[in-house]
Write an enzyme that holds these catalytic residues in place. Structure first.
Site, mmCIF file in Angstrom:
data_model
loop_
_atom_site.group_PDB
_atom_site.id
_atom_site.type_symbol
_atom_site.label_atom_id
_atom_site.label_comp_id
_atom_site.label_asym_id
_atom_site.label_seq_id
_atom_site.Cartn_x
_atom_site.Cartn_y
_atom_site.Cartn_z
ATOM 1 N N ASP A 1 1.037 2.572 3.879
ATOM 2 C CA ASP A 1 0.258 3.571 3.328
ATOM 3 C C ASP A 1 1.516 5.080 3.044
ATOM 4 O OD1 ASP A 1 -1.670 5.177 2.260
ATOM 5 O OD2 ASP A 1 -2.222 5.903 4.188
ATOM 6 N N TYR B 1 -10.162 5.950 -5.122
ATOM 7 C CA TYR B 1 -11.341 6.064 -4.075
ATOM 8 C C TYR B 1 -12.672 5.725 -4.848
ATOM 9 C CZ TYR B 1 -8.721 7.650 0.390
ATOM 10 O OH TYR B 1 -7.976 7.734 1.410
ATOM 11 N N HIS C 1 1.765 5.047 -2.174
ATOM 12 C CA HIS C 1 1.215 5.994 -3.073
ATOM 13 C C HIS C 1 2.584 6.320 -3.788
ATOM 14 C CE1 HIS C 1 -2.950 6.657 -1.477
ATOM 15 N NE2 HIS C 1 -2.313 6.435 -0.291
ATOM 16 N N ARG D 1 -14.664 10.699 2.184
ATOM 17 C CA ARG D 1 -14.041 10.894 0.781
ATOM 18 C C ARG D 1 -14.562 9.989 -0.327
ATOM 19 N NH1 ARG D 1 -8.383 11.014 2.988
ATOM 20 N NH2 ARG D 1 -9.367 9.467 4.530
ATOM 21 N N HIS E 1 0.884 -1.171 0.059
ATOM 22 C CA HIS E 1 0.091 -0.128 -0.150
ATOM 23 C C HIS E 1 1.191 1.269 0.077
ATOM 24 C CE1 HIS E 1 -4.071 1.591 0.897
ATOM 25 N NE2 HIS E 1 -3.437 2.664 0.887
ATOM 26 N N LYS F 1 -8.559 -1.135 -6.280
ATOM 27 C CA LYS F 1 -8.747 -0.239 -5.120
ATOM 28 C C LYS F 1 -9.960 0.735 -5.269
ATOM 29 C CE LYS F 1 -7.053 3.178 -2.041
ATOM 30 N NZ LYS F 1 -6.045 4.312 -1.517
ATOM 31 N N GLY G 1 -4.056 15.967 -1.571
ATOM 32 C CA GLY G 1 -4.610 16.902 -2.405
ATOM 33 C C GLY G 1 -6.077 17.562 -1.672
ATOM 34 N N GLU G 2 -6.156 17.226 -0.498
ATOM 35 C CA GLU G 2 -7.520 17.461 0.349
ATOM 36 C C GLU G 2 -7.699 18.745 0.869
ATOM 37 O OE1 GLU G 2 -6.800 12.899 1.324
ATOM 38 O OE2 GLU G 2 -5.511 14.676 1.044
ATOM 39 N N HIS H 1 -9.819 0.881 1.050
ATOM 40 C CA HIS H 1 -9.606 1.916 1.953
ATOM 41 C C HIS H 1 -10.815 2.042 3.033
ATOM 42 C CE1 HIS H 1 -8.634 6.159 3.437
ATOM 43 N NE2 HIS H 1 -10.036 6.009 3.599
ATOM 44 N N HIS I 1 -6.139 -0.133 6.487
ATOM 45 C CA HIS I 1 -6.189 0.889 7.623
ATOM 46 C C HIS I 1 -7.286 0.254 8.874
ATOM 47 C CE1 HIS I 1 -4.524 2.854 4.188
ATOM 48 N NE2 HIS I 1 -5.534 3.226 3.802
ATOM 49 N N ARG J 1 -7.365 1.934 12.506
ATOM 50 C CA ARG J 1 -7.794 3.407 12.834
ATOM 51 C C ARG J 1 -8.500 3.699 13.808
ATOM 52 N NH1 ARG J 1 -8.372 6.804 8.986
ATOM 53 N NH2 ARG J 1 -8.103 5.728 7.019
#
Length: 387
Positions: free
Chosen positions: A284, A136, A69, A168, A67, A161, A75-76, A200, A229, A232
């Site tokens: 992540d 997403y 990137h 989101r 996992h 994925k 970019g949030e 996710h 995740h 969490r």
């Protein structure tokens, strides 16, 4: 020195964890593969043999991080919060010899095509890299126009994925999720790939309900669905344990410091009866780490690193009292099995020569990828093209 230039490489005298404990062994490599493991191997009859003394050190499989990137995430909070691409040295210095890339929240300014190019670049630079199509949102962004075709036809793509139980996500309905997972499954069959679906998991009270809906609305096997995740929150982690006890694989994120620390998550799952081969740990890495308030407003943002993988391994041994052999499984063998990577995750004859060499205090001393020395004394000796 590039060890691939030598005919044979003999790693001599390490304490070998494959990940099971094998004791002190010599390991012989040629053409990026393990060809012999014996208590003592004579180099006298081996032409052009490089001998590397690893006495007093521990040799274990290279980490498989499923996992990452690779081309950045985030970019949030606008364009300035897009995280950058990751360089080869950051991966290998963390012990990562196999990397699985994916997209995150942003599939508007980032695309699967760019991710595919990055995975191919990393393979050219010396490690092994694959990717997941999608992001997403659903419908999933793809390269060929369908998940099934991406997985079946594109060499580096092993699954898909999406995001669920998260503000989101694109709020996918049950049928669209089931169709996504079914396409990945069939694409995997056609392309001889794992054909997995990675989810996710956000903090929504829905929890794992979307995954159970897939099982209810399709015939996709449970072992092709991966919630990640899962540490969490306490509620999500408890649900993940129940999922694993039913036979599902779960992924713990080493970059999440709490409320369930990654080492606590592994230990608690094992204590509850979850098999180690159903657990994995991923970083992540290079993704953004946004912080939202109760109303969904962004209050802070950071970027995940890769050191948390080794930190979790060390914590499993030193804080959770696991043996090194058991602690290594969620970073190596279990990940390889879930992803269908038959030559990865173990030190055995015929497997790829992907290794992490650890000091007595479990620091990274060397890293080998496909038989090539990538890290020496903790620092990358092979770097990416533009590093």
């Amino acid at each position: 020195m590039d060890l691939t230039s030598a005919g044979f490489t003999l790693l001599r005298g390490a304490q070998v964890y494959a990940p099971q404990a094998l004791g002190i062994q010599d390991v012989l490599l040629v053409a990026g593969k393990v060809v012999a493991i014996e208590p003592q191997i004579s180099a006298d009859v081996l032409p052009d043999c490089q001998i590397i003394d690893l006495h007093g050190l521990t040799l274990c499989p290279g980490f498989i991080d499923q996992h990452i990137h690779l081309i950045g995430g985030g970019g949030e909070a606008g364009p300035a919060t897009r995280t950058p691409e990751v360089g080869l040295s950051k991966l290998v210095e963390a012990g990562i010899t196999t990397a699985i890339g994916l997209l995150g929240t942003d599939s508007v300014t980032r695309h699967p095509e760019a991710l595919l190019a990055k995975t191919r670049a990393l393979n050219d630079e010396g490690i092994t890299a694959y990717m997941l199509t999608g992001a997403y949102s659903i419908p999933s962004p793809t390269i060929t126009g369908s998940i099934e075709r991406d997985v079946a036809l594109i060499d580096r793509i092993i699954g898909v994925k999406c995001a669920v139980s998260d503000h989101r996500s694109s709020a996918p309905n049950d049928s669209s999720l089931a169709n996504m997972a079914a396409q990945a499954r069939v694409g995997g069959l056609l392309g001889n790939k794992a054909g997995i679906s990675v989810f996710h998991m956000g903090s929504s009270k829905k929890g794992l309900a979307p995954l159970y809906a897939i099982l209810e609305n399709s015939d996709v096997p449970m072992n092709k669905l991966l919630p990640t995740h899962v540490n969490r929150s306490e509620t999500l982690f408890d649900a993940a344990i129940e999922f694993a006890l039913k036979g599902g694989h779960i992924d713990i994120t080493s970059g999440i410091p709490g409320p369930v620390t990654p080492s606590q998550a592994v230990k608690r799952a094992v204590e509850r009866g979850v098999a180690l081969d159903l657990l994995s740990v991923s970083s992540d890495g290079n993704g953004s780490q946004p912080v939202f308030d109760a109303q969904g407003n962004l209050t802070g943002i950071g970027v995940a690193g890769f050191s948390s993988l080794l930190e979790t391994l060390v914590a499993l041994v030193k804080e959770q009292d696991m043996t090194l052999a058991d602690a290594l499984v969620p970073f190596t063998r279990s990940v390889a099995k879930f992803l269908g990577l038959e030559t990865k995750g173990e030190i055995a004859v015929g497997k790829d020569a992907d290794f992490v060499v650890l000091t007595p205090d479990l620091a990274i001393h060397q890293v080998y990828a496909r038989g090539r020395l990538m890290v020496q004394e903790g620092n990358a000796c092979v770097k990416g093209t533009f590093e």
